[in-house]
Design a protein around this motif. Structure first.
Motif, mmCIF file in Angstrom:
data_model
loop_
_atom_site.group_PDB
_atom_site.id
_atom_site.type_symbol
_atom_site.label_atom_id
_atom_site.label_comp_id
_atom_site.label_asym_id
_atom_site.label_seq_id
_atom_site.Cartn_x
_atom_site.Cartn_y
_atom_site.Cartn_z
ATOM 1 N N UNK A 148 29.890 15.575 -29.111
ATOM 2 C CA UNK A 148 29.213 14.298 -29.333
ATOM 3 C C UNK A 148 28.796 13.681 -28.009
ATOM 4 N N UNK A 149 29.658 13.787 -27.003
ATOM 5 C CA UNK A 149 29.305 13.271 -25.679
ATOM 6 C C UNK A 149 28.099 13.981 -25.098
ATOM 7 N N UNK A 150 28.039 15.299 -25.296
ATOM 8 C CA UNK A 150 26.880 16.069 -24.823
ATOM 9 C C UNK A 150 25.609 15.589 -25.514
ATOM 10 N N UNK A 151 25.682 15.402 -26.824
ATOM 11 C CA UNK A 151 24.512 14.935 -27.576
ATOM 12 C C UNK A 151 24.068 13.547 -27.107
ATOM 13 N N UNK A 152 25.049 12.679 -26.843
ATOM 14 C CA UNK A 152 24.710 11.325 -26.385
ATOM 15 C C UNK A 152 23.973 11.368 -25.051
ATOM 16 N N UNK A 153 24.512 12.072 -24.086
ATOM 17 C CA UNK A 153 23.904 12.117 -22.756
ATOM 18 C C UNK A 153 22.521 12.753 -22.804
ATOM 19 N N UNK A 154 22.394 13.822 -23.563
ATOM 20 C CA UNK A 154 21.103 14.487 -23.685
ATOM 21 C C UNK A 154 20.059 13.537 -24.262
ATOM 22 N N UNK A 162 16.656 4.528 -27.672
ATOM 23 C CA UNK A 162 16.000 3.357 -27.087
ATOM 24 C C UNK A 162 16.409 3.125 -25.629
ATOM 25 N N UNK A 163 15.455 2.668 -24.824
ATOM 26 C CA UNK A 163 15.677 2.474 -23.390
ATOM 27 C C UNK A 163 16.831 1.521 -23.107
ATOM 28 N N UNK A 164 16.999 0.504 -23.955
ATOM 29 C CA UNK A 164 18.044 -0.493 -23.703
ATOM 30 C C UNK A 164 19.434 0.144 -23.769
ATOM 31 N N UNK A 165 19.585 1.208 -24.556
ATOM 32 C CA UNK A 165 20.880 1.870 -24.660
ATOM 33 C C UNK A 165 21.241 2.598 -23.357
ATOM 34 N N UNK A 166 20.240 3.171 -22.695
ATOM 35 C CA UNK A 166 20.500 3.811 -21.410
ATOM 36 C C UNK A 166 20.943 2.774 -20.390
ATOM 37 N N UNK A 167 20.284 1.640 -20.388
ATOM 38 C CA UNK A 167 20.657 0.566 -19.461
ATOM 39 C C UNK A 167 22.074 0.085 -19.741
ATOM 40 N N UNK A 169 24.466 1.744 -21.225
ATOM 41 C CA UNK A 169 25.397 2.822 -20.894
ATOM 42 C C UNK A 169 25.680 2.865 -19.398
ATOM 43 N N UNK A 170 24.634 2.853 -18.586
ATOM 44 C CA UNK A 170 24.824 2.956 -17.140
ATOM 45 C C UNK A 170 25.542 1.741 -16.579
ATOM 46 N N UNK A 171 25.263 0.557 -17.135
ATOM 47 C CA UNK A 171 25.952 -0.650 -16.679
ATOM 48 C C UNK A 171 27.423 -0.638 -17.083
ATOM 49 N N UNK A 172 27.677 -0.256 -18.325
ATOM 50 C CA UNK A 172 29.043 -0.261 -18.843
ATOM 51 C C UNK A 172 29.910 0.803 -18.169
ATOM 52 N N UNK A 173 29.348 1.980 -17.967
ATOM 53 C CA UNK A 173 30.101 3.090 -17.389
ATOM 54 C C UNK A 173 30.014 3.118 -15.864
ATOM 55 N N UNK A 174 29.108 2.293 -15.307
ATOM 56 C CA UNK A 174 28.863 2.254 -13.858
ATOM 57 C C UNK A 174 28.515 3.654 -13.340
ATOM 58 N N UNK A 175 27.542 4.248 -14.023
ATOM 59 C CA UNK A 175 27.103 5.591 -13.698
ATOM 60 C C UNK A 175 25.591 5.658 -13.626
ATOM 61 N N UNK A 176 25.095 6.610 -12.865
ATOM 62 C CA UNK A 176 23.674 6.966 -12.873
ATOM 63 C C UNK A 176 23.585 8.440 -13.268
ATOM 64 N N UNK A 177 22.363 8.952 -13.410
ATOM 65 C CA UNK A 177 22.205 10.353 -13.782
ATOM 66 C C UNK A 177 22.890 11.299 -12.797
ATOM 67 N N UNK A 195 34.302 13.588 -24.277
ATOM 68 C CA UNK A 195 34.867 13.004 -25.495
ATOM 69 C C UNK A 195 35.168 11.519 -25.321
ATOM 70 N N UNK A 196 35.443 11.099 -24.091
ATOM 71 C CA UNK A 196 35.755 9.685 -23.840
ATOM 72 C C UNK A 196 34.547 8.778 -24.034
ATOM 73 N N UNK A 197 33.361 9.362 -24.238
ATOM 74 C CA UNK A 197 32.153 8.567 -24.476
ATOM 75 C C UNK A 197 32.020 8.163 -25.942
ATOM 76 N N UNK A 198 32.906 8.679 -26.795
ATOM 77 C CA UNK A 198 32.832 8.374 -28.231
ATOM 78 C C UNK A 198 32.902 6.877 -28.540
ATOM 79 N N UNK A 199 33.732 6.076 -27.840
ATOM 80 C CA UNK A 199 33.733 4.638 -28.137
ATOM 81 C C UNK A 199 32.376 3.967 -27.920
ATOM 82 N N UNK A 200 31.602 4.442 -26.938
ATOM 83 C CA UNK A 200 30.254 3.889 -26.742
ATOM 84 C C UNK A 200 29.388 4.204 -27.950
ATOM 85 N N UNK A 201 29.494 5.418 -28.453
ATOM 86 C CA UNK A 201 28.745 5.801 -29.655
ATOM 87 C C UNK A 201 29.153 4.905 -30.821
ATOM 88 N N UNK A 202 30.449 4.733 -30.997
ATOM 89 C CA UNK A 202 30.962 3.928 -32.102
ATOM 90 C C UNK A 202 30.475 2.485 -32.036
#
Length: 276
Positions: A148-154, A162-167, A169-177, A195-202
């Motif tokens: 699921x994490x792989x699918x989310x990142x891809x 939607x673009x707002x979800x990428x923003x 995600x990067x703000x919440x996780x403090x990550x860039x590509x 797998x730890x990205x599942x809460x963001x999906x939820x």
């Protein structure tokens, strides 16, 4: 009433859940594939025994673990016998058999593990009669948290969400590509991080595109791992955090492919403790 003399364990690489009668305990994970007999014995002596207390009389032990392969059952059982010499019955078996017993009891069924990783089996009420190999998160593990994490990142970085979800995600996780690439390809335990990205999906399931990621993940799991059993007459039962938190999407994917969803448990220890 649960047997107060029967010690039951469900173990992964990170933690072990223990049940003794109506009491529950936790220790760090025990995996005989990665740990020596001495290391396992230290965990039992230093973490488990102080919680249980010397007054407890252990007559039976059932240990189910992710690293308990057929060639390691004797080793694991031997360690348990040394620590609990009073136990007359000691069984060490795979986490998949534990999941099947927890979910199906003595009934025939299809038992699945859907957590960080994924697995499934055809169970006849006593033993596993067939298992489609999950093959790990690189070659398989469809339906898992890692997949699921792989699918989310891809989907985020290939602009299928939607673009707002990428923003967000990067703000919440403090990550860039580049950080994401480094975390997946250059650091250990990438499957756990994915797998730890599942809460963001939820948290964003209200977005139809995000929910579709989850449902598609389960569709892939069923078509690749359940359909080969050719038993649409049997219920699909599942244990694990991904099955538990995304049960509605699992139900949808199962129904679309002609299956009925049965019992869902967050942890096998719930069902295993009910068997006494």
């Amino acid at each position: 009433m649960t047997d107060k003399h029967h010690l039951i364990a469900d173990s992964g690489s990170t933690k072990t859940d223990w049940s003794l009668g109506d009491k529950r305990y936790k220790t760090q994970g025990i995996n005989p594939f990665h740990q020596t007999e001495k290391e396992i014995e230290v965990i039992l002596q230093e973490e488990l025994l102080p919680q249980i207390g010397s007054e407890s009389q252990i007559e039976r032990i059932s240990f189910y673990g992710s690293g308990v392969r057929p060639e390691l059952t004797s080793m694991m059982a031997g360690v348990l016998r040394r620590v609990f010499p009073e136990a007359a019955e000691v069984e060490a078996a795979s986490d998949l058999l534990g999941a099947a017993r927890a979910l199906c009891g003595q009934q025939e069924g299809i038992a699945c593990i859907l957590g960080t990783g994924a697995n499934s089996c055809l169970y006849d009420g006593r033993r596993i009669v067939r298992n489609i190999p999950p093959m790990g998160y690189i070659l398989g593990d469809e339906g898992s948290g890692a997949a699921l994490g792989i699918r989310l990142l891809n989907a985020l970085y290939k602009e299928r969400l939607p673009k707002y979800l990428l923003t967000l995600f990067e703000n919440e996780m403090q990550l860039s590509l580049p950080d994401v690439i480094g975390r997946v390809y250059r650091q250990s335990m990438a499957n756990r991080w994915l797998a730890s990205l599942a809460p963001f999906v939820s948290a964003h399931l209200s977005d139809p595109a995000v929910e579709a990621l989850v449902t598609d993940n389960f569709r892939s799991f069923i078509s690749n791992n359940i359909t080969p059993y050719q038993r649409p007459d049997l219920c699909i039962h599942a244990v694990g955090s991904i099955a538990y938190h995304f049960s509605a999407q699992l139900q949808k994917a199962a129904a679309e492919q002609g299956y009925t969803l049965g019992r869902i448990l967050r942890s096998p220890i719930e069902g295993l403790s009910e068997l006494d």
